[in-house]
Design an enzyme around this catalytic site. Structure first.
Site, short mmCIF file in Angstrom:
data_model
loop_
_atom_site.label_atom_id
_atom_site.label_comp_id
_atom_site.label_asym_id
_atom_site.label_seq_id
_atom_site.Cartn_x
_atom_site.Cartn_y
_atom_site.Cartn_z
CG ASP A 127 17.29 -0.59 9.93
OD1 ASP A 127 17.95 0.46 10.25
OD2 ASP A 127 17.49 -0.77 8.42
CE LYS B 242 -2.94 2.67 2.97
NZ LYS B 242 -3.22 2.89 4.19
#
Length: 574
Positions: free
Chosen positions: A343, A300
């Site tokens: 991360d 998306k």
């Protein structure tokens, strides 16, 4: 819950049942007229039956005795016939998938003080029902918002637009399907958006140009993939490797929606020769170092990322708390399935702007290329040599990760690493600067480093930040992981701060009772179950409360009474 109670009562009286069976002694039970329901007046007499009488009455007598145990020890807890009738109807509706009567009965019981729910495990049982009910509703909403693709999706079925973002390992383009009107995720995408999708093309410098080698090299990128079974041409690979070893992440409102993935030949896309010439294969750039094929991820498209959002706008304190709570809920979801992102940074946090104005955006975490998602390892990774990858951004690694020393029996525990990084990002949300990046102060000194800092070196947050949140951020930035709050408890503290009665936080000298906590949870459940579907049907009206509604539903989908009480205790200890 009530079935367990029946078993418990039967177990308690099992000795009596065994004793009756061994001795052959039965208590006389008066006959009952089935037409008038009038019992004959008779005193209970102890008798020793003949073998023939024992054989004929043994089963019936045991049944009657067990029936009396059930009535006396379970059903007597319902104080009147009306409550008993409501209880039976509620169970019937509950098994049909409608929790409304059940929650209504529990709410009436708590308000009237009839005492149907009294024990700790029964309160936890109601929390389980809340989790299941909200989970079923959200599952249906996720399925309704999913994007339908053809089975054999490829680059030929997509049309690319402009570049959204470019990093060292990938580039992201806006995209749409050719000759197809997009109907996906209408809840948060604008109707006039001609490119509702985002396609992430990974840079492939090492893996061979075949699907199996690429997937084996880049499997972490597909951890949040929603429809992994759609890879029909690679079913053996997924069955043997992905399904048995790789931990997948189920859908979550605060995790990026990744619809499909596929491998294909790298095309010459817009601005490819100027943005990433080195990643192109030789057939497109004679000086390029990339392979011919790579991995493509269809997701998306979101409006912006957290870094750009904070550069353009200063959120107020409440919106800052909402953003932090969403981030902590995402980390809680990772930890639940034993996945460490490793991360987290403002570039990897995307925001969906529901509508322009003062409303808080919806936050999602993306980019799982450095995550730890091994079913055999969980959240602890062996660290035998310094060559083993610890994760992504070194400046925002948790202290126990950055200071770990390799050895034969060494390992790195990531169970509280992501929540520590979330604490550093909280400073970016409230102050626009992360103190663990190497900013310079007026004396040209480094402000903080994750290796050498101490808790008293943490900078003060703005006075507008609520005191509970300020202390929470310090609590998840404690250097010692054994003393640091975990993500679930930290997220629960934020949820209580946002939605709980104010007297629980500021004016009460004692903790609320189990009944008071359950009444509060039921009121939130009512809001989610009855207002939620209406908000999704009326897209325009839901804009003003979409993020808050999703945040409450996320909390209820994982709520546990002992965690709520632990969070309240932590707040009161302040």
């Amino acid at each position: 819950m009530y079935f367990k109670t029946v078993l418990n009562r039967v177990y308690i009286h099992s000795k009596l049942l065994l004793q009756i069976h061994k001795t052959g002694k039965y208590y006389y039970i008066p006959k009952v007229n089935i037409f008038t329901r009038d019992r004959t007046v008779c005193d209970a007499k102890l008798f020793l039956p003949t073998p023939k009488q024992q054989e004929s009455k043994a089963i019936q007598s045991k049944y009657d005795y067990a029936r009396r145990l059930l009535i006396d020890n379970v059903m007597k807890r319902v104080t009147n016939s009306l409550a008993a009738d409501l209880r039976r109807r509620s169970v019937k509706h509950l098994f049909n998938g409608n929790p409304s009567p059940f929650f209504a009965l529990i709410g009436i019981s708590l308000a009237s003080g009839t005492g149907i729910i009294t024990k700790e495990n029964e309160f936890e049982g109601i929390c389980w029902e809340i989790r299941e009910s909200v989970g079923r509703m959200r599952k249906n909403l996720f399925e309704a918002e999913s994007h339908e693709f053809e089975d054999n999706i490829s680059l030929n079925s997509l049309e690319f637009g402009n570049v959204i973002a470019k990093g060292s390992n990938a580039v992201v383009y806006e995209a749409r399907e050719k000759n197809k009107t997009d109907k996906s995720d209408v809840s948060t995408s604008k109707k006039n958006d001609s490119y509702p999708l985002a396609v992430k093309m990974m840079f492939n410098y090492e893996a061979e140009s075949n699907a199996i080698a690429i997937l084996r090299s880049m499997f972490r990128e597909m951890v949040p993939l929603q429809n992994i079974s759609a890879e029909i041409n690679l079913s053996n690979f997924w069955e043997n490797e992905m399904s048995h070893r790789i931990q997948r992440l189920p859908p979550h409102i605060n995790v990026v929606k990744m619809y499909r993935s596929f491998t294909d030949y790298i095309p010459e896309l817009p601005d490819s020769q100027t943005l990433y010439p080195d990643a192109l294969p030789f057939r497109l750039n004679p000086d390029g170092c990339g392979r011919n094929m790579s991995l493509f991820l269809v997701m998306k498209k979101y409006k912006t990322n957290l870094k750009q959002f904070l550069q353009d706008k200063t959120p107020n304190s409440r919106d800052g708390v909402l953003l932090l709570t969403q981030l902590l809920e995402a980390v809680t979801h990772f930890n639940k399935y034993e996945i460490a992102h490793r991360d987290l940074k403002s570039d990897n946090i995307l925001l969906d702007i529901i509508e322009e104005g003062e409303n808080c955006p919806l936050l999602v975490v993306t980019d799982f290329g450095n995550c730890l998602s091994d079913k055999y390892l969980g959240l602890s990774m062996p660290f035998k040599t310094p060559d083993i990858d610890r994760g992504g951004n070194a400046a925002l690694m948790a202290p126990e990760v950055i200071t770990a020393q390799p050895g034969i029996f060494s390992s790195i525990d990531y169970s509280k690493a992501d929540v520590w990084t979330a604490g550093t990002l909280a400073y970016e949300i409230f102050t626009k600067q992360n103190p663990f990046y190497q900013y310079k102060n007026q004396r040209d000194e480094e402000v903080l480093r994750n290796i050498t800092y101490t808790e008293d070196m943490l900078p003060e947050l703005p006075i507008e930040v609520p005191s509970v949140i300020s202390r929470l951020i310090r609590a998840i930035l404690i250097k010692n992981p054994s003393k640091r709050l975990d993500a679930e408890l930290a997220a629960t503290v934020c949820q209580i701060h946002l939605w709980a009665p104010s007297q629980w936080l500021f004016h009460s000298k004692k903790l609320p009772s189990n009944s008071e906590i359950l009444q509060w949870l039921l009121s939130l459940t009512t809001k989610v179950l009855y207002e939620g579907p209406v908000l999704f049907k009326d897209l325009e009206k839901k804009r003003t409360s979409f993020t808050e509604y999703q945040l409450i539903a996320t909390f209820l989908q994982r709520v546990k009474l002992h965690i709520v009480k632990k969070a309240l205790y932590w707040i009161h200890e302040l």
